[in-house]
Design a protein around this motif. Structure first.
Motif: not given
Length: 209
Positions: A159, A98, A199, A118, A115-116, A88, A100, A96, A197, A164
């Motif tokens: 999100s 993600k 959750g 960073k 995804w986020v 990542n 939920d 990253d 990744s 998503w």
């Protein structure tokens, strides 16, 4: 003299490799969809005659399952591939994947994968592959088994609707079963080693149909 020449060639070859790697990192990631994590043992568990879907609590009590153990494998019924470590942070870009909390709506289990961003210099969009997984156990042990896959193409980070991927799986009954989301992020025009990744692991009153 010959020894010096060989040494010089070795130095030149090493330098060429150093130059080539950053170029590959910025190349298009046109390998297609990321591979599904699998191992021989996980595949055996997923295909065992005595396989049944159970809650995380039951897996811990009856099968000795360790929810905090390092991620091993996540087979689907018709795919195989290599077990890969998440990467990542790569060539000045940190991001990253993600997922939920899995939830049940209208008789279906589902999860959202996104995804986020960073830090660093990253592409503005990414392709997301989200796998909805249920916990299955047999006399061989326990493993997470992909029940449904959702994809989202060229989405910006964050999100919410339009960001998503959302896989769904119908419930056969209301027996408690462990569920989780697995997310692969494919940054646009930015090659990087695939790796999922994960959750949170959640028990839902939903056994996969």
């Amino acid at each position: 003299m010959r020894t010096k020449k060989k040494f010089g060639l070795a130095i030149a070859a090493a330098f060429a490799l150093v130059i080539a790697v950053p170029a590959a990192a910025s190349a298009d990631s046109g390998e297609g969809a990321p591979p599904s994590d699998t191992s021989d043992l996980a595949a055996q568990i997923a295909n065992a005659p005595d396989l049944r879907y159970v809650s995380v609590a039951e897996a811990v009590e009856e099968f000795g399952f360790d929810p905090s153990a390092p991620v091993e494998s996540t087979p689907s019924s018709d795919e195989s591939g290599l077990v890969l470590t998440p990467m990542n942070e790569w060539w000045g870009c940190e991001w990253d994947g993600k997922a939920d909390y899995p939830h049940v709506t209208n008789g279906e289990a589902s999860v959202h994968g996104y995804w986020v961003y960073k830090s660093g210099s990253c592409p503005s969009t990414a392709d997301i592959t989200a796998n909805l997984q249920a916990l299955g156990c047999s006399s061989l042990g326990c493993t997470w088994i992909t029940q449904a896959t959702g994809t989202a193409t060229a989405v910006t980070p964050g999100s919410g609707t339009g960001h998503w991927a959302t896989p769904h799986k119908a419930c056969a009954n209301s027996n408690p079963v462990g569920w989780r989301g697995e997310v692969y992020v494919g940054l646009t025009n930015f090659w990087h080693p695939y790796g999922p990744s994960y959750g949170a692991q959640v028990d839902l009153s939903c056994s996969p149909a």
